[in-house]
Design a protein around this motif. Structure first.
Motif, PDB file in Angstrom:
ATOM      1  N   VAL A   1       0.796  -0.950   0.197  1.00 59.12           N
ATOM      2  CA  VAL A   1       0.031   0.221  -0.123  1.00 59.12           C
ATOM      3  C   VAL A   1       1.057   1.271  -0.120  1.00 59.12           C
ATOM      4  CG1 VAL A   1      -1.799   1.359   1.308  1.00 59.12           C
ATOM      5  CG2 VAL A   1      -1.785  -1.242   1.407  1.00 59.12           C
ATOM      6  N   ARG A   2       0.713   2.261  -1.046  1.00 59.69           N
ATOM      7  CA  ARG A   2       1.511   3.170  -1.058  1.00 59.69           C
ATOM      8  C   ARG A   2       3.017   2.791  -1.129  1.00 59.69           C
ATOM      9  NH1 ARG A   2      -2.477   4.871   2.699  1.00 59.69           N
ATOM     10  NH2 ARG A   2      -3.998   6.099   1.828  1.00 59.69           N
ATOM     11  N   ASP A   3       3.379   1.906  -1.886  1.00 62.69           N
ATOM     12  CA  ASP A   3       4.536   1.488  -2.196  1.00 62.69           C
ATOM     13  C   ASP A   3       5.230   1.068  -1.036  1.00 62.69           C
ATOM     14  OD1 ASP A   3       6.507   1.089  -4.137  1.00 62.69           O
ATOM     15  OD2 ASP A   3       7.674   2.804  -3.776  1.00 62.69           O
ATOM     16  N   ARG A   4       4.733   0.534   0.090  1.00 59.60           N
ATOM     17  CA  ARG A   4       5.475   0.211   1.193  1.00 59.60           C
ATOM     18  C   ARG A   4       4.610  -1.377   1.576  1.00 59.60           C
ATOM     19  NH1 ARG A   4       5.920   5.121   5.834  1.00 59.60           N
ATOM     20  NH2 ARG A   4       7.224   6.309   4.310  1.00 59.60           N
ATOM     21  N   PHE A   5       5.496  -2.115   1.959  1.00 60.11           N
ATOM     22  CA  PHE A   5       5.086  -3.692   2.522  1.00 60.11           C
ATOM     23  C   PHE A   5       4.265  -3.465   3.530  1.00 60.11           C
ATOM     24  CE2 PHE A   5       8.766  -6.380   0.632  1.00 60.11           C
ATOM     25  CZ  PHE A   5       8.343  -5.970  -0.938  1.00 60.11           C
ATOM     26  N   VAL A   6       3.135  -4.130   3.629  1.00 61.84           N
ATOM     27  CA  VAL A   6       2.215  -4.160   5.054  1.00 61.84           C
ATOM     28  C   VAL A   6       2.182  -5.735   5.171  1.00 61.84           C
ATOM     29  CG1 VAL A   6       1.167  -1.962   4.448  1.00 61.84           C
ATOM     30  CG2 VAL A   6       0.090  -4.131   3.847  1.00 61.84           C
ATOM     31  N   ALA A   7       2.582  -6.649   4.348  1.00 62.42           N
ATOM     32  CA  ALA A   7       2.496  -7.884   4.804  1.00 62.42           C
ATOM     33  C   ALA A   7       3.248  -8.860   3.861  1.00 62.42           C
ATOM     34  CB  ALA A   7       0.969  -8.465   4.802  1.00 62.42           C
ATOM     35  N   THR A   8       3.509 -10.046   4.157  1.00 65.01           N
ATOM     36  CA  THR A   8       4.394 -10.758   3.278  1.00 65.01           C
ATOM     37  C   THR A   8       3.998 -12.197   3.409  1.00 65.01           C
ATOM     38  OG1 THR A   8       6.006 -11.337   4.640  1.00 65.01           O
ATOM     39  CG2 THR A   8       6.536  -9.490   3.295  1.00 65.01           C
ATOM     40  N   VAL A   9       4.140 -13.087   2.458  1.00 58.17           N
ATOM     41  CA  VAL A   9       3.778 -14.297   2.532  1.00 58.17           C
ATOM     42  C   VAL A   9       4.955 -15.251   1.408  1.00 58.17           C
ATOM     43  CG1 VAL A   9       2.130 -14.597   0.584  1.00 58.17           C
ATOM     44  CG2 VAL A   9       2.090 -16.532   2.282  1.00 58.17           C
ATOM     45  N   ARG A  10       5.149 -16.433   2.029  1.00 61.42           N
ATOM     46  CA  ARG A  10       6.321 -16.889   1.156  1.00 61.42           C
ATOM     47  C   ARG A  10       5.998 -18.579   1.326  1.00 61.42           C
ATOM     48  NH1 ARG A  10      11.698 -16.416   1.086  1.00 61.42           N
ATOM     49  NH2 ARG A  10      12.322 -18.757   0.972  1.00 61.42           N
ATOM     50  N   TYR A  11       6.608 -19.294   0.129  1.00 56.33           N
ATOM     51  CA  TYR A  11       6.223 -20.730   0.333  1.00 56.33           C
ATOM     52  C   TYR A  11       7.776 -21.457  -0.087  1.00 56.33           C
ATOM     53  CZ  TYR A  11       5.714 -21.995  -4.687  1.00 56.33           C
ATOM     54  OH  TYR A  11       5.978 -21.999  -6.129  1.00 56.33           O
ATOM     55  N   ASP A  12       8.179 -22.482   0.572  1.00 54.69           N
ATOM     56  CA  ASP A  12       9.240 -23.285   0.021  1.00 54.69           C
ATOM     57  C   ASP A  12       9.035 -24.656  -0.031  1.00 54.69           C
ATOM     58  OD1 ASP A  12      11.854 -21.568   0.850  1.00 54.69           O
ATOM     59  OD2 ASP A  12      10.216 -21.097   2.339  1.00 54.69           O
TER      60      ASP A  12
ATOM     61  N   GLY B   1      -3.743  10.023  -2.452  1.00 58.06           N
ATOM     62  CA  GLY B   1      -3.181   8.931  -2.099  1.00 58.06           C
ATOM     63  C   GLY B   1      -2.110   9.328  -0.673  1.00 58.06           C
ATOM     64  N   ALA B   2      -1.418  10.384  -0.828  1.00 62.54           N
ATOM     65  CA  ALA B   2      -0.533  10.779   0.172  1.00 62.54           C
ATOM     66  C   ALA B   2      -1.368  11.333   1.167  1.00 62.54           C
ATOM     67  CB  ALA B   2       0.557  12.002  -0.476  1.00 62.54           C
ATOM     68  N   HIS B   3      -2.439  12.109   1.222  1.00 60.40           N
ATOM     69  CA  HIS B   3      -3.075  12.507   2.154  1.00 60.40           C
ATOM     70  C   HIS B   3      -4.295  11.646   2.944  1.00 60.40           C
ATOM     71  CE1 HIS B   3      -4.605  15.890   4.449  1.00 60.40           C
ATOM     72  NE2 HIS B   3      -5.726  15.906   4.122  1.00 60.40           N
TER      73      HIS B   3
ATOM     74  N   ARG C   1      -4.672   1.971 -11.525  1.00 62.51           N
ATOM     75  CA  ARG C   1      -3.722   1.336 -10.827  1.00 62.51           C
ATOM     76  C   ARG C   1      -2.994   2.398  -9.977  1.00 62.51           C
ATOM     77  NH1 ARG C   1      -1.882  -0.207 -15.908  1.00 62.51           N
ATOM     78  NH2 ARG C   1      -0.446   1.346 -16.265  1.00 62.51           N
ATOM     79  N   GLN C   2      -2.937   3.536 -10.216  1.00 64.88           N
ATOM     80  CA  GLN C   2      -2.462   4.634  -9.241  1.00 64.88           C
ATOM     81  C   GLN C   2      -3.384   4.664  -8.007  1.00 64.88           C
ATOM     82  OE1 GLN C   2      -2.221   8.757 -10.706  1.00 64.88           O
ATOM     83  NE2 GLN C   2      -0.796   9.279  -9.211  1.00 64.88           N
ATOM     84  N   ALA C   3      -4.615   4.712  -8.118  1.00 69.27           N
ATOM     85  CA  ALA C   3      -5.559   5.043  -7.190  1.00 69.27           C
ATOM     86  C   ALA C   3      -5.596   3.832  -6.204  1.00 69.27           C
ATOM     87  CB  ALA C   3      -6.814   5.317  -7.595  1.00 69.27           C
ATOM     88  N   ARG C   4      -5.471   2.603  -6.833  1.00 70.96           N
ATOM     89  CA  ARG C   4      -5.743   1.275  -5.658  1.00 70.96           C
ATOM     90  C   ARG C   4      -4.340   1.034  -5.280  1.00 70.96           C
ATOM     91  NH1 ARG C   4      -8.092  -2.853 -10.453  1.00 70.96           N
ATOM     92  NH2 ARG C   4     -10.342  -2.488 -10.350  1.00 70.96           N
ATOM     93  N   ALA C   5      -3.159   1.450  -5.779  1.00 73.67           N
ATOM     94  CA  ALA C   5      -2.093   1.263  -5.089  1.00 73.67           C
ATOM     95  C   ALA C   5      -1.954   2.295  -3.727  1.00 73.67           C
ATOM     96  CB  ALA C   5      -0.785   1.651  -5.953  1.00 73.67           C
ATOM     97  N   ALA C   6      -2.818   3.401  -3.692  1.00 73.84           N
ATOM     98  CA  ALA C   6      -2.653   4.227  -2.576  1.00 73.84           C
ATOM     99  C   ALA C   6      -3.910   3.622  -1.798  1.00 73.84           C
ATOM    100  CB  ALA C   6      -2.772   5.555  -2.961  1.00 73.84           C
TER     101      ALA C   6
END
Length: 924
Positions: free
Chosen positions: A87-98, A293-295, A323-328
């Motif tokens: 969200v807003r070019d920042r990670f808020v969650a991750t998931v991985r598999y091995d 988005g910044a506000h 894309r720009q709106a959803r990313a924010a």
């Protein structure tokens, strides 16, 4: 700034990127993690609590080492995969598999994988882990992984719940203080139901956020009082209880417009802004969206035009906007939108170009066209009808009619949904949502652009949906319980009746009034509309209110009556020659009689409506009491007929949920049929793809088509080639007399009108003579491709088909062969898989159905065998999605049994079913 991913030739799977909608209605982006994300990962990890880190690593783990960062950002996207929710070019969650082997050891060939999540504490509870699980599961399946395993501490109840609530087939064990979970990744009915329930909640919540902002900013407010921005500002100010801010990039400090202090940027506004209405020139929109988005703005209404409606470049700009709106984290109404309206007194909102807020009412209204939006609002105002909410979304690049349907299903203030649209963004999803909504609330639709190729520019639709035939749309609406009308007038005529009156139990109609002529017109129109009217009761032109009251109550009390239409004209001669116009345009006594009768009708579950001439004053009195009044009998009757059909659908749908089933069928060998299809595609797919425009469809030879159908218990009457007389005689000897001789060349197929068929040939002499006749008539036996076939029992010739429509799925069709189906279009449709109730309704739905049930004394045919055949065809195309189409013609249905005399089957490579994958927001 959007993340720049690694290039495709380095193996970056760009198709895994997706916009998603979260539980609270906010948006985010899911994408693969790359080596460029090292700083983002470190920043993200630093904002995770010590407890969440402990839950992830089973030990205190305050920070990531350089080795950890490299491990978590370098993936091969096959055996090791990491996804981030951004969200807003920042990670808020991750998931991985091995990937692992069956013993849990790292592997490059195993079909298991260990999965683990980490979600920032500030974002927990938004449904993020559930969304990531859906996407990582889809990725794993694509890479050949069939099962996930996970180790979870027992106190990490939230994560345990994420896994257990997902709906997958699971196994759980507990050892050494850790919960061990295993679950298969193949979608199940339960997992699909869970995903769709989450989708419903998220989409409904996202619309609610747009309709109930706490503060608004209008961006693009110019000095010209006649400008669009100023009009939007004035409209927003009218009735809104929260702060309304004006933004004009060129405004001098201290500028006040329409009593509102004006800011140069949304960033200068003190305090939060929930909704921004954008009316700046198109080139300035990206900068404005970035500032929103910044506000922390939650939603946008983009009135600005100049996007997809202008051509390919505009469409790309539209996609970039979304894309720009959803990313924010923002949703978008528009672009090229007319706007949003909410009449709720606690959340009154006019974020539109409508100069007047509609009255409060029970209608939810959606449209795509701004011009039609104006017409709908004007029609509602003129008729005195109120709205709950209104949305006119323009190019529908993000928020669509499907989102509004999700919201209205939950909205207690909306009783009836009225839709105007010209295209489907996602027809399959619309059908699913509308059917669920229509089970409790009527959905009335006016669809423009009925004809293929007339899609308005700018509409975001699936490519397949642009080729959606109107007959297919009818089938979708009918199966979903959607009421289709042809005009704006009919939209409100039907909606008003459904909003104010009970649903009728049937189509038996009493006609009561003071005009014999108007009563007869109403009676005739009822018959034409498929209703069952009783002989009209004429009270004469001098009827009083008491006369109406007695007659109406008598009609309502009649158990043979399901609905009552009152007809009224101005009393003749009662008021004298000098009567004022208002005296003859209204009659309070008659109005009160009608209102009293309507109350009694509601108690009995019987609707009451009025057809009148020249009584506008009476109409106003009745509307206040929820009694619809129409200035022409045909309008009243058509509205009532819509209500009768909808009520019948509701009853059938409720019964079907309890009793309808897809029965088990004997004689089905799915494995053998699948093997046949795979063998044919393996041998011919590449050549077909090269040679056929539009795809690799392969028409099976008659023998293979018959074999495939036989695996599903559908025998096709065999044919033997007859290029000459002797071959015909030998074929008849093999099959047994009596036989038929017919042409099978493409231009003669199913054309008995051209004399290409000879029936009931009982011996060699007749067969040779028939062969000579067809040889001479059709230009040679070889050219006509003559064949001999065993004569079928006498019966009714029908045609059965099933075909894949890429936009909506597979459609099962039925009609009577020849002119009824080909010339008159008398064909009925159902979506696959069809239930036993579906096929029973299907054969009775065509107008020529009486021919199956003993019309004019003929013997009825075996409809049970016909229904079973339809179920078998439905099962075949549902089991084998590679089957692109099946055509059985003719199918001769006899009094006992039936015979399939001709069959054509086309197959194609397995199509992609996007509706079975993880939740993804449209990127059209």
């Amino acid at each position: 700034m959007e993340h720049e991913h690694a290039p495709e030739d380095n193996g970056y799977p760009q198709h895994w990127e997706a916009d998603v909608l979260l539980r609270d209605g906010g948006t985010a982006r899911i994408r693969p993690i790359t080596p460029d994300d090292a700083d983002r990962l470190v920043e993200f990890y630093g904002q995770v609590s010590d407890q969440s880190k402990y839950f992830r690593f089973f030990a205190p783990y305050p920070q990531l080492s350089d080795k950890d960062v490299r491990r978590f950002t370098h993936h091969d996207y096959v055996n090791r995969v990491g996804l981030a929710l951004v969200v807003r070019d920042r990670f808020v969650a991750t998931v991985r598999y091995d990937r692992t082997d069956k013993d849990g050891m790292p592997s490059t060939t195993g079909t298991d994988a260990e999965v683990a999540f980490l979600v920032q504490d500030a974002h927990q509870g938004r449904g993020i882990a559930s969304a990531l699980l859906e996407h990582i599961a889809a990725v794993a399946q694509e890479r050949g992984i069939r099962r996930f395993t996970a180790e979870v501490l027992p106190e990490n109840r939230k994560m345990v719940k994420v896994f257990t609530d997902a709906g997958y087939t699971q196994r759980r064990s507990f050892a050494d203080g850790v919960v061990h979970l295993e679950f298969d990744l193949e979608p199940t009915a339960a997992s699909l139901a869970v995903m769709r329930a989450r989708e419903h909640r998220a989409e409904a919540r996202s619309v609610q956020r747009l309709l109930t902002p706490r503060s608004i900013a209008v961006i693009g407010v110019g000095r010209n009082p006649q400008s669009v921005g100023r009009a939007l500002l004035r409209d927003a100010l009218a009735g809104f209880d929260g702060p309304v801010h004006a933004v004009n990039r060129g405004a001098e400090p201290g500028t006040v417009l329409d009593g509102v202090p004006t800011h140069r940027s949304v960033l200068d506004i003190p305090g939060p802004v929930d909704l921004a209405v954008i009316a700046v020139p198109e080139p300035a929109v990206p900068a404005v969206v970035a500032e929103c988005g910044a506000h922390g703005v939650r939603g946008l209404v983009v009135v600005t035009a100049g996007y997809a409606e202008t051509g390919p470049d505009g469409r790309e700009q539209q996609r970039a906007l979304v894309r720009q709106a959803r990313a924010a984290g923002m949703r978008v109404i528009g672009p090229n939108a007319f706007g949003l309206i909410n009449t709720d007194p606690e959340h009154r909102l006019n974020a539109s170009l409508a100069p007047v807020l509609p009255a409060r009412g029970r209608f939810g209204v959606f449209c795509q066209s701004g011009a039609i939006g104006v017409a709908l609002l004007e029609a509602a105002h003129r008729r005195g009808l109120g709205l709950s909410t209104f949305a006119s979304v323009g190019n529908r690049a993000d928020v669509s009619g499907n989102d509004l349907l999700q919201y209205w299903e939950e909205d207690p203030a909306t009783d009836v949904v009225l839709l105007y649209f010209e295209s489907f963004g996602n027809p399959r999803k619309f059908t699913r949502i509308a059917r669920r909504l229509a089970a409790g609330k009527p959905v009335v639709v006016l669809k423009g652009a009925r004809h293929t190729g007339s899609l308005p520019p700018g509409h975001a639709v699936q490519p397949a949906a642009t080729r959606l035939r109107d007959s297919t749309v009818d089938a979708l609406f009918q199966q979903a319980g959607v009421i289709r009308v042809d005009t704006i007038t009919e939209l409100f005529d039907t909606g008003e009746l459904l909003a104010g009156q009970p649903l009728p139990a049937g189509g038996r109609v009493a006609v009561v009034g003071n005009s014999d002529s108007l009563g007869l017109l109403t009676y005739d129109t009822c018959l034409s509309a498929g209703l069952h009217p009783r002989t009209p009761v004429d009270l004469t032109t001098g009827a009083s209110g008491e006369n109406f009251r007695i007659a109406l109550h008598t009609a309502l009390a009649d158990p043979r009556v399901d609905a009552v239409i009152a007809v009224a004209i101005p009393p003749i001669g009662v008021h004298g020659p000098a009567a004022a116009p208002e005296q003859v345009e209204d009659d309070p006594e008659i109005a009160q009689a009608l209102l009293d009768a309507a109350d009694r009708g509601r108690e009995l579950g019987k609707p009451l409506l009025l057809a009148h001439l020249a009584l506008p004053g009476l109409v106003a009195r009745l509307r206040a009491g929820g009694v619809p009044a129409y200035p022409a009998p045909e309008r009243a009757v058509h509205a009532l007929a819509d209500a009768v059909r909808y009520a019948e659908w509701r009853r059938r749908n409720a019964e079907a949920e309890e009793t309808a089933r897809v029965p088990e069928l004997e004689g089905v060998d799915e494995a053998a049929a699948r093997a046949l299809v795979e063998r044919v595609l393996a041998g011919r797919e590449a050549a077909a793809a090269r040679l056929q425009a539009g795809g690799a469809r392969v028409t099976l030879p008659d023998a293979e088509a018959a074999e495939l159908l036989r695996h599903y218990g559908v025998p096709v009457s065999p044919t033997l080639s007859a290029p000459d007389e002797n071959s015909a005689v030998r074929a008849a000897a093999t099959l047994g007399y009596p036989v038929a001789l017919k042409a099978t060349a493409e231009h003669l197929r199913h054309r008995p009108d051209l004399g290409s068929v000879r029936l009931d040939l009982t011996g060699e002499a007749e067969l040779r003579r028939a062969h000579r006749e067809l040889d001479a008539l059709l230009g040679g036996a070889a050219e006509a491709r003559l064949v001999v076939q065993r004569l079928a029992p006498r019966g009714v010739d029908t045609v059965i088909g099933a075909a894949v429509d890429p936009a909506v799925g597979t459609i099962l069709s039925f009609g009577l062969a020849g002119a009824p189906a080909e010339l008159l279009g008398d064909v009925a449709h159902r979506l696959v898989p069809a239930t036993d109730r579906d096929v029973a309704e299907l054969i009775r739905e065509v107008r020529a159905a009486p021919l199956l049930f003993g019309w004019r004394g003929a013997e009825a045919v075996d409809t049970g065998a016909l229904e079973e055949l339809l179920l078998r065809v439905s099962r075949l195309v549902d089991d084998l999605p590679e089957v692109a189409s099946v055509d059985l013609e003719p199918v001769v249905v006899a009094p006992h049994g039936l015979a399939v005399l001709g069959a054509r089957v086309r197959i194609a490579p397995l199509p992609v079913r996007t509706d079975l994958g993880p939740r993804v927001m449209s990127t059209l």
